[in-house]
Enzyme design. Structure first.
Site, PDB file in Angstrom:
ATOM      1  N   HIS A 181      -7.827 -33.078  -9.350  1.00  0.00           N
ATOM      2  CA  HIS A 181      -6.925 -34.108  -8.989  1.00  0.00           C
ATOM      3  C   HIS A 181      -5.528 -34.345  -9.654  1.00  0.00           C
ATOM      4  O   HIS A 181      -4.826 -35.441  -9.374  1.00  0.00           O
ATOM      5  CB  HIS A 181      -7.431 -35.438 -10.018  1.00  0.00           C
ATOM      6  CG  HIS A 181      -9.248 -36.009  -9.306  1.00  0.00           C
ATOM      7  ND1 HIS A 181     -10.115 -36.771 -10.164  1.00  0.00           N
ATOM      8  CD2 HIS A 181     -10.154 -35.280  -8.701  1.00  0.00           C
ATOM      9  CE1 HIS A 181     -11.327 -36.647  -8.909  1.00  0.00           C
ATOM     10  NE2 HIS A 181     -10.890 -35.318  -8.843  1.00  0.00           N
TER      11      HIS A 181
ATOM     12  N   CYS B 255       8.691 -35.656  -4.861  1.00  0.00           N
ATOM     13  CA  CYS B 255       9.459 -37.109  -4.183  1.00  0.00           C
ATOM     14  C   CYS B 255       8.142 -37.008  -2.763  1.00  0.00           C
ATOM     15  O   CYS B 255       7.501 -36.146  -2.272  1.00  0.00           O
ATOM     16  CB  CYS B 255      10.290 -36.466  -3.434  1.00  0.00           C
ATOM     17  SG  CYS B 255      11.240 -37.408  -2.366  1.00  0.00           S
TER      18      CYS B 255
END
Ligand code: APR
Length: 260
Positions: free
Chosen positions: A123, A131
């Site tokens: 995860h 970004c």
């Protein structure tokens, strides 16, 4: 009160004596003893916060400052905690098996901080930020500067001006392809598979123990509470990781030679 002696079955010991490939799947319960809140326990994060509002891309695009602030709060909490005896026990255990992998759902970097060498992050990792437009990763030090300028608001990419987000998998997003493929490959080959500190409710991680068992692994659950996996596991150890894993590591030192 005397140390509660954890009893491991003869079957598990026999399997560990000859195992080549051991896999440990970890969840938030792994870090509970370090002071990192779990998600679904009695004082779990999802009892206080709504994941729909915080842990998905639409929530972020709708209210980037709120989501960013929540992750900054979690990141700062995690910066101030340490691995616990369970994390360090996994580092010890790694040295007794030719193939030993930690597959984690956690984003807290505590396995790596403890020294585990083979960690698959299903995860992502909250300490990494990037970004959303150009994908540029922002270093911790650049992030500090950007956060100062942004004053609690979501920082913007110095390259393209896009929003910065934590490099974690949000609900509804795909897991990193290489991570889930490697996790499936190792789980299918495991001779002993430990499911540790996870409520076994979130896919695709929750399917890994079934994949292992379906391929002949001896399946052990380490969790003070029962989970949907409990009835399938060969053995359930109803204690905290910080107790069970150090005891397990000591057992392994007795029955195997260190090879790394
Ligand atoms: N030792 C072992 N297990 C523990 C301990 C402990 N000291 N303390 C709590 N637990 C167990 C709880 O009983 C619970 O079953 O850890 C489990 C934590 O479950 P969750 O909070 O659901 O965490 P997890 O299973 O990792 O969640 C999976 O859901 O929200 C998403 O992305 C998030 O990775 C997370 C995923």
């Amino acid at each position: 009160m005397g140390k509660s002696l954890i009893k491991f079955s003869e079957k598990l010991i026999d399997r560990l004596k000859v195992a080549y490939n051991v896999v440990v799947l970890t969840g938030a319960g792994m870090s509970a003893a370090s002071g990192v809140p779990t998600f679904r326990g009695k004082d779990g994060l999802w009892n206080k916060f709504n994941p729909e509002e915080l842990a998905n891309i639409n929530a972020f695009l709708r209210n980037p400052d709120l989501v960013w602030e929540w992750y900054s709060w979690r990141r700062n909490l995690i910066k101030n905690v340490n691995p616990n005896l369970g994390h360090y026990a996994l580092v010890d255990m790694e040295q007794y098996f030719p193939e030993f992998a930690v597959i984690t759902q956690n984003v807290d970097n505590l396995h790596q901080q403890a020294g585990s060498k083979s960690v698959i992050e299903l995860h992502g990792n909250i300490m990494r930020n990037k970004c959303i437009d150009c994908g540029q990763y922002i270093s911790e030090e650049d992030l500090l500067k950007l956060e100062e300028e942004a004053e609690k608001k979501v920082p913007h990419c110095p390259q393209c001006g896009g929003l910065i987000r934590p490099d974690v998998v949000w609900f509804g997003e795909l897991l990193p392809q290489d991570a889930i493929e490697k996790a499936r490959e190792l789980s299918a080959a495991a001779e002993v598979f430990f499911s540790v500190g996870t409520s076994s409710q979130v896919e695709p991680a929750a399917s890994l123990p079934y994949l292992a068992k379906g391929n002949g692994a001896y399946l052990v659950e380490i969790n003070p509470e029962a989970t949907p996996l409990s009835s399938v596991a060969d053995e359930c150890l109803r204690e905290g990781v910080e107790k069970v894993l150090p005891a397990l590591s000591m057992e392994i030192e007795k029955i195997r030679k260190r090879i790394k």
